[in-house]
Scaffold this active site. Structure first.
Site, short mmCIF file in Angstrom:
data_model
loop_
_atom_site.label_atom_id
_atom_site.label_comp_id
_atom_site.label_asym_id
_atom_site.label_seq_id
_atom_site.Cartn_x
_atom_site.Cartn_y
_atom_site.Cartn_z
N LYS A 66 48.98 28.25 43.01
CA LYS A 66 48.46 29.64 42.69
C LYS A 66 46.92 29.25 42.46
O LYS A 66 46.26 29.82 42.58
CB LYS A 66 49.17 29.95 41.30
CG LYS A 66 48.62 31.18 40.59
CD LYS A 66 49.41 31.46 39.64
CE LYS A 66 48.88 32.82 38.61
NZ LYS A 66 49.54 33.05 37.88
N GLU B 218 48.77 39.55 33.77
CA GLU B 218 49.90 39.11 33.06
C GLU B 218 49.76 39.26 31.28
O GLU B 218 50.72 39.73 31.02
CB GLU B 218 49.68 37.32 33.29
CG GLU B 218 50.23 37.28 34.69
CD GLU B 218 49.64 35.90 35.10
OE1 GLU B 218 49.05 35.07 34.34
OE2 GLU B 218 49.82 35.68 36.20
N ASP C 109 56.71 37.32 37.72
CA ASP C 109 55.57 36.58 37.27
C ASP C 109 55.65 35.44 38.06
O ASP C 109 56.42 34.45 38.12
CB ASP C 109 56.03 36.16 35.84
CG ASP C 109 55.05 35.15 35.32
OD1 ASP C 109 54.13 34.73 35.93
OD2 ASP C 109 55.44 34.49 34.05
N ASP D 297 47.17 33.92 26.47
CA ASP D 297 48.00 33.72 27.67
C ASP D 297 47.47 32.41 28.07
O ASP D 297 46.53 32.29 28.95
CB ASP D 297 48.07 34.75 28.58
CG ASP D 297 49.02 34.37 29.61
OD1 ASP D 297 49.53 33.39 29.51
OD2 ASP D 297 49.24 35.37 30.51
#
Ligand code: AMP
Length: 577
Positions: free
Chosen positions: A69, A146, A7, A169
């Protein structure tokens, strides 16, 4: 060989492996189960990853970076210690570190991984992530979403259930919502929606903005524009870290104090901040962002053709779902409390590992899980439209609608728009806007050789194939002649080219023999290399794996790793003599 699950988060990353058919988190060198996605370059040019790098943000503001990211899939460069890096390279350094944790745990070289990305990531962001994996020396077996990974982790524990799940999420930098149908061990993602620019870091930024405005108003001090750029950068990081700390505290208590000693000078005297903030004030600052996530929930439900009441369970994933306001909004919307038994920091890496196990066959797909996913954005081509008798270019015609189950292949016919038109520009875009300029350009090519004729006489068939690995293939065929151009779209703005990857690989993995630590390990390396031809396959693989890891550790000047690997190599060599 083991396929690890990773992850790669905006704020934190985690890695897991399969132990006797069950996924397990691998601890980092500090014994922590997640690792901050922070990268630094020390004063001896050593690469620092994780908590130490996050802790160096303030002392080495121009040598440290977090939240990379957000920049994946862009051309933006990151400057660290005066050197420029692509976002893929910085992410690769984090991945390389996680790979090393796995190698320590498993005692062998690890080369294969399943890496997760936000469901709402574009094709460009996915390809950039894949490149980061490649750069880190990993074969990326699959990129998975994810929320899907989290649903897999839940599904493995609840195989017998027939349910509609909604995975909410909210991580450090991105928000995803996925609607998943579960029956007889099959997990079918029905729809995803989200926002790639919304997460906990935006809440930290909102707090920073609130405080800096307040300080400006009350004390006439501009904390982020002091006239000294390096002090400004340092202040930015100090504020960010303090705000993250305060935000987390406010998840458990109703008020706390923001404490920033000696953050500026006022009239020649050091100025400190001690400011009380209540949960209510914080909630006001993030309310509109929090509410915007519910709009995405509605979109995903509409695309999945399900109503709120048809959702059996809401699963919370990502550290930001610990914020009470988020939980309240969800409870109110669904009229029931979300499930909290999934660990929001670990579920994604665990699910990625299960997916790796399904891929490698370690987890049987006969009596185990089967997973299908969707492509969250529409794919299509640029077309010309007739408006008021005029031909206007720049319109987007959808070929594969968003939330189509992948793999998918779809074709559509297009016709010439001019008399004697002999060529056509094929432009492939991803997005939801009717205008291509607002969507993302994925690839472009020209198809020529169309026989001359009247407008609309010649037809061109355009086929888009999108598979589970994210490979996008476009075929354009002139119907009358059969001439066809096929293109795999892998070169995009915002993704490193293969040539750039090769150069970056050198930078990340090479120069190991230039390291100041090399002299200490040179004898062991030379002895091992001399012994290699005499060894059987098993021992040769062991030694080669260790040499690869040792050279990697040398190239990043990582003293702890080098010492540990040198000891391991020396022990093994003694054993083999
Ligand atoms: P993730 O990417 O899932 O690791 O999410 C990390 C994000 O969750 C960061 O923005 C953290 O600041 C945030 N976070 C973690 N714990 C809490 C908490 N207790 N309260 C509020 N936010 C949190």
């Amino acid at each position: 060989m083991a396929i690890i699950g990773i992850d790669l988060g905006t704020t934190n990353s985690a890695v897991a492996y399969l132990k006797e058919g069950r996924p397990e988190i691998i601890e980092n060198r500090d014994g922590d189960r997640t690792t901050p996605s922070a990268v630094g370059i020390g004063f001896n040019n050593e690469i620092i990853i994780g908590t130490n790098a996050k802790n160096s943000l303030i002392s080495m503001p121009d040598r440290t970076i977090i939240e990379v990211k957000r920049k994946m899939g862009t051309e933006e460069k990151i400057t660290l210690a005066g050197q420029q890096f692509r976002p893929e390279e910085v992410s690769a350094l984090i991945l390389k570190e996680l790979k090393w944790y796995a190698e320590q745990k498993l005692g062998e070289a690890v080369t294969e991984a399943v890496i997760t990305v936000p469901a709402y990531f574009t094709d460009t962001q996915r390809k950039a992530t894949q490149k980061a994996g490649e750069l880190a020396g990993l074969i990326v077996e699959r990129i998975i979403n994810e929320p899907t990974a989290a649903a897999i982790a839940y599904g493995m524990e609840n195989m017998d259930k027939e349910q509609h799940l909604l995975v909410y999420d909210l991580g450090g930098g991105t928000f995803d919502v996925s609607v998943v149908e579960m029956f007889e061990g099959i997990l079918e993602v029905k729809a995803s929606a989200g926002n790639n620019q919304l997460g906990g870091m935006d809440f930290d930024n909102a707090l920073t903005e609130w405080l800096t405005e307040k300080v400006k108003k009350v004390h006439q001090i501009d904390l982020l524009n002091t006239g000294n750029p390096s002090a400004d950068l340092q202040n930015r990081w100090r504020l960010k870290l303090e705000m993250e700390r305060v935000k987390k505290l406010l998840s458990n208590q109703m008020s706390t104090t923001i404490s920033l000693p000696f953050i500026a000078m006022k009239d020649g005297v050091p100025f400190s901040i001690n400011e009380e903030i209540t949960r209510e004030e914080f909630e006001k600052l993030i309310l509109s962002m929090a509410e915007s996530t519910l709009v995405e929930v509605d979109k995903a439900l509409a695309d999945a053709k399900l109503s709120l009441s048809q959702i059996d369970e809401v699963l919370l994933v990502g550290g930001s779902t610990r914020i009470p306001l988020i939980q309240q909004l969800i409870t109110k919307k669904f009229n029931k409390a979300p499930r909290k038994d999934l660990n929001p920091d670990e579920a994604v890496a665990l699910g990625a590992t299960i997916q790796g196990g399904i891929k490698s066959g370690e987890i049987s797909s006969v009596n185990g899980l089967m997973v299908t996913d969707v492509s969250p954005h529409s794919l299509g081509m640029e077309v010309v439209e007739m408006i008021g008798g005029q031909m206007v270019p720049g319109f987007f015609d959808v070929i594969i609608p968003r939330n189509s189950t992948i793999p998918i292949t779809k074709s559509k016919l297009y016709y010439t728009v001019n008399d004697n038109q002999t060529e056509v520009d094929v432009g492939i875009f991803q997005g939801e806007s009717p205008k291509v300029k607002d969507n993302l350009l994925l690839g472009q090519f020209e198809l020529s050789g169309i026989p001359a004729g009247a407008q609309g006489k010649e037809a061109i068939e355009l086929t888009i194939r999108y598979d589970i690995n994210g490979t996008l293939q476009i075929d354009a065929q002139i119907q009358s002649t059969g001439k066809k151009i096929s293109q795999i779209i892998d070169q995009q703005l915002g993704v490193m080219s293969q040539a750039e990857v090769a150069v970056a690989k050198e930078r990340i993995h090479a120069n190991w023999d230039q390291s100041e630590l090399y002299k200490d390990v040179k004898p062991a390396i030379q002895r091992a290399e001399k012994m290699l031809p005499e060894l059987n396959e098993l021992n040769r693989n062991k030694i080669e794996g260790l040499l690869q890891q040792l050279k990697g550790a040398l190239s990043t000047n990582d003293k702890v790793k080098v010492q540990k690997l040198d000891e391991e190599l020396t022990d093994l060599l003694i054993e083999l003599v």
